[in-house]
Design a protein around this motif. Structure first.
Motif, PDB file in Angstrom:
ATOM      1  N   PHE A  71       0.689  -1.358   0.114  1.00 60.07           N
ATOM      2  CA  PHE A  71       0.201  -0.065  -0.005  1.00 60.07           C
ATOM      3  C   PHE A  71       0.870   1.315   0.081  1.00 60.07           C
ATOM      4  O   PHE A  71       0.580   2.327  -0.704  1.00 60.07           O
ATOM      5  CB  PHE A  71      -1.139  -0.172   1.098  1.00 60.07           C
ATOM      6  CG  PHE A  71      -1.881   1.127   1.259  1.00 60.07           C
ATOM      7  CD1 PHE A  71      -2.882   1.269   0.662  1.00 60.07           C
ATOM      8  CD2 PHE A  71      -1.615   2.317   1.902  1.00 60.07           C
ATOM      9  CE1 PHE A  71      -3.862   2.149   0.610  1.00 60.07           C
ATOM     10  CE2 PHE A  71      -2.622   3.431   2.126  1.00 60.07           C
ATOM     11  CZ  PHE A  71      -3.652   3.557   1.495  1.00 60.07           C
ATOM     12  N   GLY A  74       2.252   2.744  -3.233  1.00 58.35           N
ATOM     13  CA  GLY A  74       1.287   3.090  -4.489  1.00 58.35           C
ATOM     14  C   GLY A  74       0.243   2.162  -4.954  1.00 58.35           C
ATOM     15  O   GLY A  74      -0.450   2.525  -5.898  1.00 58.35           O
ATOM     16  N   TYR A  75      -0.099   1.264  -4.253  1.00 56.10           N
ATOM     17  CA  TYR A  75      -0.996   0.319  -4.759  1.00 56.10           C
ATOM     18  C   TYR A  75      -2.090  -0.038  -3.834  1.00 56.10           C
ATOM     19  O   TYR A  75      -1.789   0.289  -2.494  1.00 56.10           O
ATOM     20  CB  TYR A  75      -0.303  -1.143  -4.944  1.00 56.10           C
ATOM     21  CG  TYR A  75       1.029  -1.046  -5.934  1.00 56.10           C
ATOM     22  CD1 TYR A  75       0.692  -1.473  -7.530  1.00 56.10           C
ATOM     23  CD2 TYR A  75       2.094  -0.824  -5.570  1.00 56.10           C
ATOM     24  CE1 TYR A  75       1.507  -1.282  -8.293  1.00 56.10           C
ATOM     25  CE2 TYR A  75       3.212  -0.608  -6.761  1.00 56.10           C
ATOM     26  CZ  TYR A  75       2.807  -0.951  -7.915  1.00 56.10           C
ATOM     27  OH  TYR A  75       3.943  -0.898  -8.675  1.00 56.10           O
ATOM     28  N   ASP A  76      -3.230  -0.122  -4.424  1.00 56.88           N
ATOM     29  CA  ASP A  76      -4.406  -0.412  -3.433  1.00 56.88           C
ATOM     30  C   ASP A  76      -4.668  -1.835  -3.456  1.00 56.88           C
ATOM     31  O   ASP A  76      -4.337  -2.547  -4.242  1.00 56.88           O
ATOM     32  CB  ASP A  76      -5.605   0.081  -4.168  1.00 56.88           C
ATOM     33  CG  ASP A  76      -5.637   1.792  -3.852  1.00 56.88           C
ATOM     34  OD1 ASP A  76      -5.091   2.286  -2.734  1.00 56.88           O
ATOM     35  OD2 ASP A  76      -6.233   2.703  -4.400  1.00 56.88           O
ATOM     36  N   TYR A  77      -5.525  -2.373  -2.493  1.00 58.36           N
ATOM     37  CA  TYR A  77      -5.929  -3.666  -2.431  1.00 58.36           C
ATOM     38  C   TYR A  77      -7.187  -3.756  -1.814  1.00 58.36           C
ATOM     39  O   TYR A  77      -7.654  -2.964  -1.173  1.00 58.36           O
ATOM     40  CB  TYR A  77      -4.921  -4.419  -1.423  1.00 58.36           C
ATOM     41  CG  TYR A  77      -4.753  -3.933  -0.168  1.00 58.36           C
ATOM     42  CD1 TYR A  77      -5.567  -4.518   0.969  1.00 58.36           C
ATOM     43  CD2 TYR A  77      -3.916  -3.341   0.231  1.00 58.36           C
ATOM     44  CE1 TYR A  77      -5.535  -4.242   2.163  1.00 58.36           C
ATOM     45  CE2 TYR A  77      -3.746  -2.808   1.490  1.00 58.36           C
ATOM     46  CZ  TYR A  77      -4.655  -3.132   2.511  1.00 58.36           C
ATOM     47  OH  TYR A  77      -4.706  -2.763   3.987  1.00 58.36           O
ATOM     48  N   LYS A  87      -4.012  -3.571  -7.080  1.00 59.59           N
ATOM     49  CA  LYS A  87      -3.871  -2.810  -8.432  1.00 59.59           C
ATOM     50  C   LYS A  87      -3.116  -1.418  -8.041  1.00 59.59           C
ATOM     51  O   LYS A  87      -3.186  -1.093  -6.994  1.00 59.59           O
ATOM     52  CB  LYS A  87      -5.405  -2.566  -8.734  1.00 59.59           C
ATOM     53  CG  LYS A  87      -6.307  -1.754  -7.753  1.00 59.59           C
ATOM     54  CD  LYS A  87      -7.716  -1.787  -8.521  1.00 59.59           C
ATOM     55  CE  LYS A  87      -8.612  -1.274  -7.384  1.00 59.59           C
ATOM     56  NZ  LYS A  87      -9.888  -1.316  -7.616  1.00 59.59           N
ATOM     57  N   GLU A  88      -2.800  -0.918  -9.101  1.00 60.76           N
ATOM     58  CA  GLU A  88      -2.044   0.481  -9.168  1.00 60.76           C
ATOM     59  C   GLU A  88      -3.328   1.456  -8.621  1.00 60.76           C
ATOM     60  O   GLU A  88      -4.305   1.569  -9.318  1.00 60.76           O
ATOM     61  CB  GLU A  88      -1.549   0.863 -10.387  1.00 60.76           C
ATOM     62  CG  GLU A  88      -0.013   0.162 -10.612  1.00 60.76           C
ATOM     63  CD  GLU A  88       0.811   0.778 -11.858  1.00 60.76           C
ATOM     64  OE1 GLU A  88       1.120   1.790 -11.584  1.00 60.76           O
ATOM     65  OE2 GLU A  88       0.587   0.049 -12.850  1.00 60.76           O
ATOM     66  N   ARG A  89      -2.673   2.417  -7.867  1.00 57.85           N
ATOM     67  CA  ARG A  89      -3.660   3.353  -7.482  1.00 57.85           C
ATOM     68  C   ARG A  89      -4.120   4.330  -8.421  1.00 57.85           C
ATOM     69  O   ARG A  89      -5.162   4.563  -8.335  1.00 57.85           O
ATOM     70  CB  ARG A  89      -2.886   4.070  -5.963  1.00 57.85           C
ATOM     71  CG  ARG A  89      -4.032   4.894  -5.434  1.00 57.85           C
ATOM     72  CD  ARG A  89      -3.376   5.621  -4.139  1.00 57.85           C
ATOM     73  NE  ARG A  89      -3.051   4.431  -3.087  1.00 57.85           N
ATOM     74  CZ  ARG A  89      -1.963   4.422  -2.563  1.00 57.85           C
ATOM     75  NH1 ARG A  89      -0.894   5.095  -2.424  1.00 57.85           N
ATOM     76  NH2 ARG A  89      -1.778   3.254  -1.739  1.00 57.85           N
ATOM     77  N   SER A  92      -5.500   2.148 -11.701  1.00 56.19           N
ATOM     78  CA  SER A  92      -6.307   1.238 -11.349  1.00 56.19           C
ATOM     79  C   SER A  92      -6.231  -0.301 -12.226  1.00 56.19           C
ATOM     80  O   SER A  92      -6.999  -1.113 -12.332  1.00 56.19           O
ATOM     81  CB  SER A  92      -7.942   1.466 -11.504  1.00 56.19           C
ATOM     82  OG  SER A  92      -8.211   2.569 -10.594  1.00 56.19           O
TER      83      SER A  92
END
Length: 127
Positions: A71, A74-77, A87-89, A92
């Motif tokens: 996180f 720069g990645y969301d989960y 995924k990439e923030r 997406s």
């Protein structure tokens, strides 16, 4: 040795290799003289960590520290009872998607997703 025993040995070896991969992602470095150890740099000096003592595959605390680092990069989960997506923030773009498999627990799904993410991250980082 029967087929079940061979599979358990293979799983243990894969778990140790995956734990090494995760440990490197978390900042540890491989020991240059012993495959069974890694070096963790601390403020007090270097600490030798046995690969066999790593608990990324079995401890929520260890595993979620890796998810927190993902996180922070720069990645969301998204974690739901039956799957995990990373995924990439900004774009997406889905990098990793792991679905529920009947013989796997939620922790195992997240562990597999983290390993797959790190492999993808390392490929893109080195290009």
């Amino acid at each position: 040795m029967d087929f079940k025993q061979i599979k358990l040995i293979e799983k243990k070896m894969n778990t140790q290799e995956n734990n090494k991969l995760i440990a490197e992602f978390m900042g540890m470095i491989r020991h240059d003289q012993d495959e069974g150890c890694m070096i963790q740099m601390t403020h007090q000096g270097n600490k030798v960590v046995l690969v066999s003592s790593m608990k990324y595959h079995s401890s929520w605390d260890w595993l979620m520290s890796v998810v927190d680092k993902i996180f922070s990069l720069g990645y969301d989960y998204e974690i739901k009872p039956r799957y995990m997506v990373i995924k990439e923030r900004l774009s997406s773009e889905v990098l990793v998607s792991k679905c529920f498999v009947y013989d796997k627990s939620q922790k195992e799904i997240i562990y597999d997703a983290v390993v797959e993410f790190i492999n993808e991250y390392n490929k893109h980082k080195n290009t």
